[in-house]
Design an enzyme around this catalytic site. Structure first.
Site, PDB file in Angstrom:
ATOM      1  N   GLU A 162      -2.811  17.035  -0.894  1.00 20.75           N
ATOM      2  CA  GLU A 162      -1.605  16.277  -0.879  1.00 20.75           C
ATOM      3  C   GLU A 162      -0.768  16.653  -2.196  1.00 20.75           C
ATOM      4  OE1 GLU A 162       0.097  11.950   0.367  1.00 20.75           O
ATOM      5  OE2 GLU A 162      -1.666  12.060  -0.954  1.00 20.75           O
ATOM      6  N   CYS A 187       4.020   9.333   1.551  1.00 22.44           N
ATOM      7  CA  CYS A 187       2.739   9.917   2.107  1.00 22.44           C
ATOM      8  C   CYS A 187       2.906  10.472   3.580  1.00 22.44           C
ATOM      9  CB  CYS A 187       1.839   8.343   2.122  1.00 22.44           C
ATOM     10  SG  CYS A 187       2.805   7.234   3.016  1.00 22.44           S
ATOM     11  N   GLU A 244      -3.648   2.079   3.442  1.00 29.54           N
ATOM     12  CA  GLU A 244      -2.555   3.194   3.747  1.00 29.54           C
ATOM     13  C   GLU A 244      -2.586   4.382   2.982  1.00 29.54           C
ATOM     14  OE1 GLU A 244       0.088   5.542   3.800  1.00 29.54           O
ATOM     15  OE2 GLU A 244       1.641   3.799   3.314  1.00 29.54           O
ATOM     16  N   LYS A 247       0.568  -6.755  -7.076  1.00 29.37           N
ATOM     17  CA  LYS A 247       0.243  -5.914  -8.361  1.00 29.37           C
ATOM     18  C   LYS A 247       1.056  -4.861  -7.997  1.00 29.37           C
ATOM     19  CE  LYS A 247      -2.091  -2.733  -9.818  1.00 29.37           C
ATOM     20  NZ  LYS A 247      -0.828  -2.003 -10.664  1.00 29.37           N
TER      21      LYS A 247
END
Length: 505
Positions: free
Chosen positions: A399, A298, A264, A189
């Site tokens: 973040e 990331c 992750e 997906k």
């Protein structure tokens, strides 16, 4: 419905007005007729429409993957034959390298150098796992003399793989390659914002000889299709790359069916520049560490800690070079920083910067939405350096996922380690020092899955990629990843001359 046949891709451009779902080896429209519009972030222009999968389509994909795994031949192929197919996938990708790069750039707004590197790594992923799977095997274990024990590695089954928008093709390769190498079937997906190259990769897999149903690609809503796959009782494993909050939600939903999960997730990675560092190398590496991929990584090194003795010299060079970074035409080789994915992410980035200013931080470079000439309708943010920050500011703790770095001084090694570990995340980190003993000592104390020493690069095929703490668990891109997609079966046999009678009856 259109069946994908050998070499059909050679007749059809990767750039199209419409992209289909791939279910059971066929290109199909959504059962509802719904579509997703995908836009070029650099220009704001419509690229194409994409079939938007529904729960009904997801159910068909699960059924196709389940049937291919339970009754198909892929998992029964000798590993050498599966390896040949993976190498063929890589060969087709390499032959169409420029097309893949162009499509990835159109769908993401990436700079040319970034897209080229990521497509190259996607190709290398398949080549790596084609080699790795040949040596992936069970063990023979020590047991009492008249017994024999060995283990086998068996594919875990049907895997749902949820791909992020920041590295669409590369992340799809990271997940598809090890899964199909061991014999699993997958349902991919891709992110609704960037589904195009994942769809093309699904087509390439089929062209290369992956049987129908082994690789299915269904762009759609995460809330609808993603959750449906995570909760589905006939899906055996979920691999997800994305934000920490969504990762936690996936873990909770997957627990009802005791699925294996690989996560992750987010990061707020530190970079430590010690007083004995090669300052020029540290400056160049730190620029790349945060501004590569427009900071939408990331493991971006978004917290920069510089020893107080070299702070002024380092910052003078760092700021000067940051001002030279070029934005604009992503296809220009001189462009360093590409576009931001969409307006929502642009607003998020600017919100963090404005929050830092309000809290008393100093903007040394950037700090504004950008409008490069000729690309005024796209989504751009200036490379931004923020100083005079404290560890309680949101720009330091959260973040941001954009081209924004916060900078602080440190006095000694002990403080540097404390600052580096003062975060809920633990994905990447960097150390800049000429002292090998110090670099090793500090690396051993940093709470992160990846430590880069005098190096701006975080991973190559074969090197484990994954995090500590709120950055998730499981390692991708390495040999160990194969174990995430397999079950270990222990087989214990008795070869003694006398029948066993444990109860003595």
């Amino acid at each position: 419905m259109a069946t994908i046949r050998e070499n059909e891709l050679e007749k059809e451009s990767m750039k199209r007005d419409f992209y289909h779902l791939i279910i059971n080896g066929e290109k199909v429209k959504s059962s509802t007729g719904d579509t997703i519009q995908t836009f070029n972030p650099a220009t704001g222009e419509l690229i194409a429409e994409v079939a938007k999968a529904s729960k009904e389509d997801a159910e068909k994909a699960v059924e196709a993957a389940r049937n291919a795994f339970d009754h198909g031949k892929w998992k029964l192929f000798p590993v050498g034959r599966r390896a040949q197919v993976l190498n063929k996938i890589a060969a087709i990708m390499r032959a169409r390298f420029n097309e893949l790069v162009e499509l990835e750039m159109l769908d993401t707004g990436k700079a040319l150098h970034a897209a080229q590197g990521q497509v190259s790594q996607a190709i290398e992923d398949f080549e790596f796992y084609a080699g790795a799977i040949v040596g992936h095997r069970g063990t023979v274990n020590n047991v009492p003399g008249q017994f024999h024990n060995y283990t086998e590695k068996e594919p875990v089954g049907v895997c749902a793989q949820i791909i992020p928008w920041n590295y669409p093709l590369m992340m799809a390769a990271w997940k598809i390659a090890p899964a199909i190498a061991v014999g699993c079937s997958v349902i991919v997906k891709p992110a609704s914002l960037t589904p195009l190259t994942a769809i093309i990769l699904g087509e390439i897999c089929l062209e290369a000889g992956v049987p129908a149903g082994v690789v299915n690609v269904i762009p759609g809503s995460g809330a609808e299709v993603g959750n449906f796959l995570v909760e589905h009782p006939r899906v055996n494993k979920v691999a997800f790359t994305g934000s920490t909050p969504i990762g936690k939600d996936i873990m909770g939903k997957a627990s009802d069916t005791l699925k294996r999960v690989t996560l992750e997730l987010g990061g707020k990675s530190p970079s430590l520049v010690f007083e004995d560092a090669d300052i020029d190398a540290a400056v160049d590496g730190s620029l790349f560490g945060i501004f590569y991929n427009s900071g939408q990584s990331c493991e971006a090194r978004s917290r920069l800690y510089v020893h107080e003795d070299i702070y002024d010299e380092f910052m003078s060079k760092f700021v000067e070079k940051a001002k030279k970074l070029q934005m604009g035409n992503p296809f220009d080789k001189g462009t360093h920083v590409g576009a931001i994915i969409d307006q929502g992410q642009l607003d998020t980035i600017d919100g963090y910067v404005q929050s830092a200013k309000k809290d008393g931080a100093e903007i040394l470079v950037g700090g504004n939405v950008a409008k490069p000439e000729g690309y005024e309708n796209g989504f751009w943010y200036e490379p931004t350096i923020i100083a005079n920050v404290t560890h309680d500011m949101k720009a330091v703790t959260d973040e941001i996922f954009g081209p924004v770095v916060v900078v602080m001084k440190f006095k000694d090694e002990k403080e540097a380690i404390r600052l580096a570990n003062d975060t809920e995340f633990g994905l990447g980190s960097a150390i800049w020092s000429k002292d090998g003993a110090r670099a090793t000592r500090v690396a051993n104390q940093i709470q992160a899955g990846i430590v880069m020493v005098n190096c701006p690069f975080s991973a190559f095929p074969g090197t484990p990629f994954g995090g500590y703490k709120q950055s998730g668990f499981g390692r991708e891109l390495c040999i160990e990843t194969l174990d995430l997609y397999t079950e270990t079966k222990s087989i214990l046999s008795y070869y003694g001359s006398r029948p066993l009678n444990p109860f003595g009856l």
